[in-house]
Motif scaffolding. Structure first.
Motif, PDB file in Angstrom:
ATOM      1  N   PRO A 591       0.819  -1.219   0.000  1.00 33.85           N
ATOM      2  CA  PRO A 591       0.000   0.000   0.000  1.00 33.85           C
ATOM      3  C   PRO A 591       0.853   1.269   0.000  1.00 33.85           C
ATOM      4  CG  PRO A 591       0.044  -0.978   2.182  1.00 33.85           C
ATOM      5  CD  PRO A 591       0.722  -1.950   1.269  1.00 33.85           C
ATOM      6  N   PRO A 592       0.335   2.362  -0.571  1.00 32.05           N
ATOM      7  CA  PRO A 592       1.085   3.620  -0.640  1.00 32.05           C
ATOM      8  C   PRO A 592       1.360   4.247   0.723  1.00 32.05           C
ATOM      9  CG  PRO A 592      -1.184   3.920  -1.383  1.00 32.05           C
ATOM     10  CD  PRO A 592      -0.977   2.458  -1.236  1.00 32.05           C
ATOM     11  N   ILE A 593       0.621   3.827   1.752  1.00 39.81           N
ATOM     12  CA  ILE A 593       0.835   4.400   3.081  1.00 39.81           C
ATOM     13  C   ILE A 593       2.228   4.064   3.615  1.00 39.81           C
ATOM     14  CG2 ILE A 593      -0.065   2.453   4.420  1.00 39.81           C
ATOM     15  CD1 ILE A 593      -1.481   4.515   6.209  1.00 39.81           C
ATOM     16  N   PHE A 594       2.849   2.971   3.117  1.00 37.56           N
ATOM     17  CA  PHE A 594       4.190   2.606   3.578  1.00 37.56           C
ATOM     18  C   PHE A 594       5.204   3.666   3.170  1.00 37.56           C
ATOM     19  CE2 PHE A 594       8.272   0.364   2.813  1.00 37.56           C
ATOM     20  CZ  PHE A 594       8.545   0.023   4.123  1.00 37.56           C
ATOM     21  N   GLU A 595       5.073   4.202   1.970  1.00 46.81           N
ATOM     22  CA  GLU A 595       5.984   5.255   1.514  1.00 46.81           C
ATOM     23  C   GLU A 595       5.832   6.493   2.394  1.00 46.81           C
ATOM     24  OE1 GLU A 595       7.181   7.570  -2.642  1.00 46.81           O
ATOM     25  OE2 GLU A 595       5.346   6.377  -2.520  1.00 46.81           O
ATOM     26  N   HIS A 596       4.605   6.787   2.767  1.00 46.62           N
ATOM     27  CA  HIS A 596       4.347   7.921   3.663  1.00 46.62           C
ATOM     28  C   HIS A 596       5.020   7.694   5.018  1.00 46.62           C
ATOM     29  CE1 HIS A 596       2.069  11.071   5.721  1.00 46.62           C
ATOM     30  NE2 HIS A 596       1.736  10.176   6.629  1.00 46.62           N
ATOM     31  N   TYR A 597       4.967   6.455   5.511  1.00 51.59           N
ATOM     32  CA  TYR A 597       5.571   6.119   6.796  1.00 51.59           C
ATOM     33  C   TYR A 597       7.093   6.304   6.753  1.00 51.59           C
ATOM     34  CZ  TYR A 597       7.533   2.995  10.358  1.00 51.59           C
ATOM     35  OH  TYR A 597       8.281   2.476  11.382  1.00 51.59           O
ATOM     36  N   ASN A 600       8.433   9.871   6.699  1.00 51.22           N
ATOM     37  CA  ASN A 600       8.372  10.603   7.961  1.00 51.22           C
ATOM     38  C   ASN A 600       9.198   9.957   9.064  1.00 51.22           C
ATOM     39  OD1 ASN A 600       6.129  12.882   7.761  1.00 51.22           O
ATOM     40  ND2 ASN A 600       5.422  11.126   6.560  1.00 51.22           N
ATOM     41  N   ILE A 601       9.377   8.649   8.998  1.00 49.42           N
ATOM     42  CA  ILE A 601      10.207   7.937   9.977  1.00 49.42           C
ATOM     43  C   ILE A 601      11.213   7.112   9.177  1.00 49.42           C
ATOM     44  CG2 ILE A 601      10.237   6.332  11.928  1.00 49.42           C
ATOM     45  CD1 ILE A 601       7.311   6.995  12.407  1.00 49.42           C
ATOM     46  N   PRO A 602      12.382   7.650   8.879  1.00 49.26           N
ATOM     47  CA  PRO A 602      13.354   6.952   8.010  1.00 49.26           C
ATOM     48  C   PRO A 602      14.036   5.779   8.707  1.00 49.26           C
ATOM     49  CG  PRO A 602      14.295   8.985   8.826  1.00 49.26           C
ATOM     50  CD  PRO A 602      12.881   8.961   9.330  1.00 49.26           C
ATOM     51  N   ALA A 603      13.215   4.815   9.120  1.00 49.28           N
ATOM     52  CA  ALA A 603      13.750   3.607   9.768  1.00 49.28           C
ATOM     53  C   ALA A 603      12.861   2.437   9.398  1.00 49.28           C
ATOM     54  CB  ALA A 603      13.802   3.784  11.282  1.00 49.28           C
TER      55      ALA A 603
END
Length: 787
Positions: A591-597, A600-603
């Motif tokens: 899902p595209p929400i993973f890219e959003h995550y 914002n949290i580069p981990a």
């Protein structure tokens, strides 16, 4: 050297139905020469489709191979008397009074009405439901959505594009179709349904309407049953006012809904003996009245008296059908509650107890009325022998409570089905019996039904007004059920055309005549179930429509494997030890929400599993067939996709925590996949050495032992990777996507998404409430989609 199973269409195409599997494995070599060009047959290689391994490893569930024993069937047949037949069993309380609202004008009219009641009960509950509709159960479960799910499995009429080829491997998913030549009409109808967007939407709306009307039954049944029973107290004390009767009825209704939490199993055991005694009493009193007053009413079996009745009364006879139809109220509970029991148990209890008792009761009341025309408004209590009045009053009140239970149980069942298929907002499903499957309680719905019942009882006050509303709900549901059953008869059963025509002409015409009669009383209370159904349908349609819009948005914007590699190999992204379970509704892809995550949290955790919770149009999915895994391309990333499949009657919170079950299945998937791939590689190496003459027989045997050792060590390493990630900590990431209408959207779309859907979503349960997710290790990831 490494190997990969060549697979097309799973990631690149949103429609998983296009998945194709080549019947060979291509070897990819690290040698500078590139590919070896060797191809191995699937006969030599265990099939290792990563979205298929779980279902093929545990192909068929053993629980379905044996039916219940005779003792269990008889046990359930007795229990079903207390749950299924309370409503139809208490109809003798008010049928004659509701039919002759203006009194009896001709003594032979009683014979006409008795004949109508006899043939109506025989045609609808007995012939239609017990011997035809119950056959259309979905692996033991009934109700409007069970019929819809059967049609969805046979024809591609679902509006959400989340079908997968692997779903057909689930036990009982495939239908047992008759082997005959009547396929031309079935194929033509199937093609028309699949090619028409309007037909798909219309079929879904019909299903929603049927569901809404059943819930309407769940509101009106307790009101009319309890009011009619409690009203009998006026026979012993004429000073008791209507207001007091209403007050007592409301108190009883509140108590009834409060005991629902104890479950159908416990309630059924306490109710079954009472209803059995009720049927024995009304049947016995019917025989007594038949002998004492007028045994000639037996001639009402001749349908000629129906014709004479309509000739004498014309329009008034047609209007009176609204009272006659109350003799079959609660019949839909036969079908909706079949999941609590079995088809055979309901057939036994109906044919041996319910049907004979009802026919005797109505015949006895008709005999009494032939000599007492003026007592029609209180037929039931006036026809009871005086010494039995108080025992019958007590049993009548208890039976009316049980009548309410039948439709309340049916309401819970059908809401559970619609919820699982994405047509109802999230509510809490409580499975109340560990011994019998399908017995559920829904706290929110129970509370809403209680408030609605109290309001209707206080507002309408009399059974006559409630009866006008009740008839519409009853006949509407029956008519819609018949329409869906005709589709199943043509498409799935492939019944002979003469049988289909006979069903439509006989059963369908009778129901349409009754429907026209009850609609005549629309202004006199008939508007209530239609208004109630309209509100429910609006809720269901809003939820389903926006759910589909959101799904299509995520499908169009899903992350490709190449993009995923770019995201996860970025310089700013840190990899930390641990297992992340990322929940979403998208079945195909990431899902595209993973890219959003990640933005914002580069981990990112060392192992990531994207979990999609999917409901199949089938009642139950065995636990061993529940999980489908696939490792996303670029295996070094340790990213997996998991589709977790449930039937619409399955328990979502299993006895074993979901997290533990998922990790266990993931390790099984990795072991199976690694074993297969390594054996292919090592077999290929051995074959090359033998072909080049580098080894002899002894060396071949030595290498065979080394090969197994290498495989076992590799398996151990892979499993340790998962176990290390679990020890590092398991985090549950829940994708909470908010939706808003896009800029420039129409007013209708803005109202639908911005106000109606978001209002429902904010006031209902979230994902972590539906599943047993530990709050201390849960992180919600929010994103807003413009639809």
């Amino acid at each position: 050297m490494s190997s990969e199973v060549v697979e097309e269409g799973v990631e690149s195409n949103g429609n998983v139905e296009n998945t194709k599997q080549h019947h060979h494995v291509e070897q990819v070599s690290d040698h500078p020469s590139g590919r070896t060009g060797k191809k191995l047959s699937w006969q030599k290689l265990p099939r290792n489709d990563s979205l298929d391994i779980e279902s093929r490893s545990f192909h068929k569930s053993s629980h379905a191979s044996r039916g219940p024993s005779t003792s269990v069937i008889m046990h359930l047949a007795f229990q079903s008397i207390g749950i299924v037949y309370g409503d139809i069993g208490t109809s003798p309380l008010y049928v004659y009074a509701s039919t002759f609202t203006n009194g009896i004008k001709n003594n032979d009219d009683i014979l006409g009405v008795l004949s109508l009641i006899f043939y109506t009960i025989t045609l609808i509950p007995l012939v239609k439901y017990v011997f035809i509709v119950l056959r259309a159960n979905d692996n033991g479960d009934g109700g409007t959505f069970a019929l819809y799910s059967l049609i969805c499995r046979y024809a591609k009429v679902g509006l959400t594009p989340n079908q997968q080829l692997e779903d057909t491997e689930v036990s009982h998913y495939m239908l047992e179709l008759p082997n005959n030549n009547r396929v031309k009409m079935a194929s033509r109808l199937k093609s028309k349904l699949e090619s028409s967007s309007f037909a798909k939407l219309f079929l879904l709306l019909v299903t929603m309407l049927g569901t809404s009307m059943v819930i309407g039954d769940g509101v009106l049944t307790p009101c009319i049953s309890v009011l009619s029973a409690v009203g009998g107290i006026k026979e012993s004390d004429s000073s008791i006012t209507e207001g007091r009767v209403v007050g007592i009825s409301i108190a009883i209704l509140i108590c009834l809904f409060m005991v629902q939490r104890f479950g159908t199993d416990k309630v059924g055991y306490s109710f079954a003996p009472i209803i059995f005694v009720w049927f024995a009493f009304i049947g016995g009193i019917g025989i007594f009245n038949f002998i004492k007053y007028d045994s000639t009413v037996a001639k009402a079996i001749n349908p000629k008296y129906i014709v004479d009745y309509f000739r004498r009364n014309k329009k008034d006879a047609w209007i009176s059908l609204g009272g006659v139809v109350l003799a079959i109220t609660g019949t839909e509970a036969l079908f909706a509650d079949v999941g609590h029991f079995t088809v055979r148990s309901i057939q036994i209890s109906m044919c041996s107890v319910t049907y004979p008792a009802l026919i005797l009761a109505y015949t006895g009341q008709a005999s009494f009325l032939r000599k007492n025309n003026d007592l029609v408004s209180d037929t039931f209590y006036k026809s009871i022998p005086h010494p039995l009045y108080w025992p019958m009053f007590i049993i009548a009140v208890m039976a009316s409570i049980i009548a309410s239970q039948a439709m309340i149980s049916g309401t819970f069942s059908i809401i559970q089905q619609s919820l699982s298929l994405g047509c109802f907002p999230r509510v809490k499903i409580v499975h109340t019996s560990s011994k019998y499957e399908g017995q559920v309680y829904i706290p929110e719905i129970n509370f809403i039904l209680m408030i609605a019942c109290v309001a209707v009882t206080a507002g309408f006050k009399t059974t006559t007004k409630i009866g006008n509303a009740y008839g519409i709900a009853v006949v509407f549901v029956m008519t819609l059920t018949s329409a869906l059953v005709v589709l199943i008869m043509i498409m799935i059963w492939k019944s002979h055309i003469l049988l289909v025509i006979s069903y439509v002409v006989i059963i369908g015409s009778v129901e349409l005549i009754y429907l026209s009669s009850v609609l005549y009383k629309f202004k006199e209370g008939g508007y209530l179930p239609i208004a109630f159904a309209a509100v429910l349908m609006a809720i269901m349609y809003i939820w389903n429509d926006v759910y589909r819009r959101k799904y299509y948005y995520e499908l169009d914007h899903k992350i490709s494997p190449e993009k995923l590699k770019g995201i996860t190999t970025g310089k700013n992204l840190a990899r930390m030890n641990g297992l992340a379970i990322f929940y979403s509704e998208l079945v195909q892809g990431i899902p595209p929400i993973f890219e959003h995550y990640v933005a914002n949290i580069p981990a990112m955790h060392s192992v990531v599993v994207f979990v999609s919770i999917k409901s199949l149009p089938i009642s139950k999915v065995p636990v061993e067939e529940r999980f489908l895994f696939r490792q996303v391309e670029h295996e070094e990333l340790n990213v997996f996709r998991c589709v977790t499949r449930y039937g619409y009657t399955d328990v979502r919170n299993e006895e074993e925590p979901f997290e533990h079950l998922l990790v266990k299945r993931l390790k099984e998937f990795i072991v199976g996949g690694f074993l297969t791939s390594q054996r292919v590689v090592l077999n290929d190496k051995t074959e090359e050495k033998m072909n080049s003459g580098e080894g002899n027989e002894f060396n071949g045997m030595q290498e065979g032992g080394d090969k197994e050792k290498v495989v076992q060590e590799g398996v151990k390493t892979e499993v340790e990777m998962i176990e290390k990630a679990v020890r590092g900590g398991v985090v549950h990431l829940i994708g909470e996507s908010e939706v808003v209408a896009s800029k420039g959207a129409s007013i209708k779309k803005r109202i639908l998404i911005n106000y109606a859907y978001n209002f429902l979503k904010k006031n209902l349960r979230q994902t972590d409430k539906v599943f047993d997710i530990p709050h201390k290790r849960m992180v919600k990831v929010g994103v807003t989609y413009e639809l």
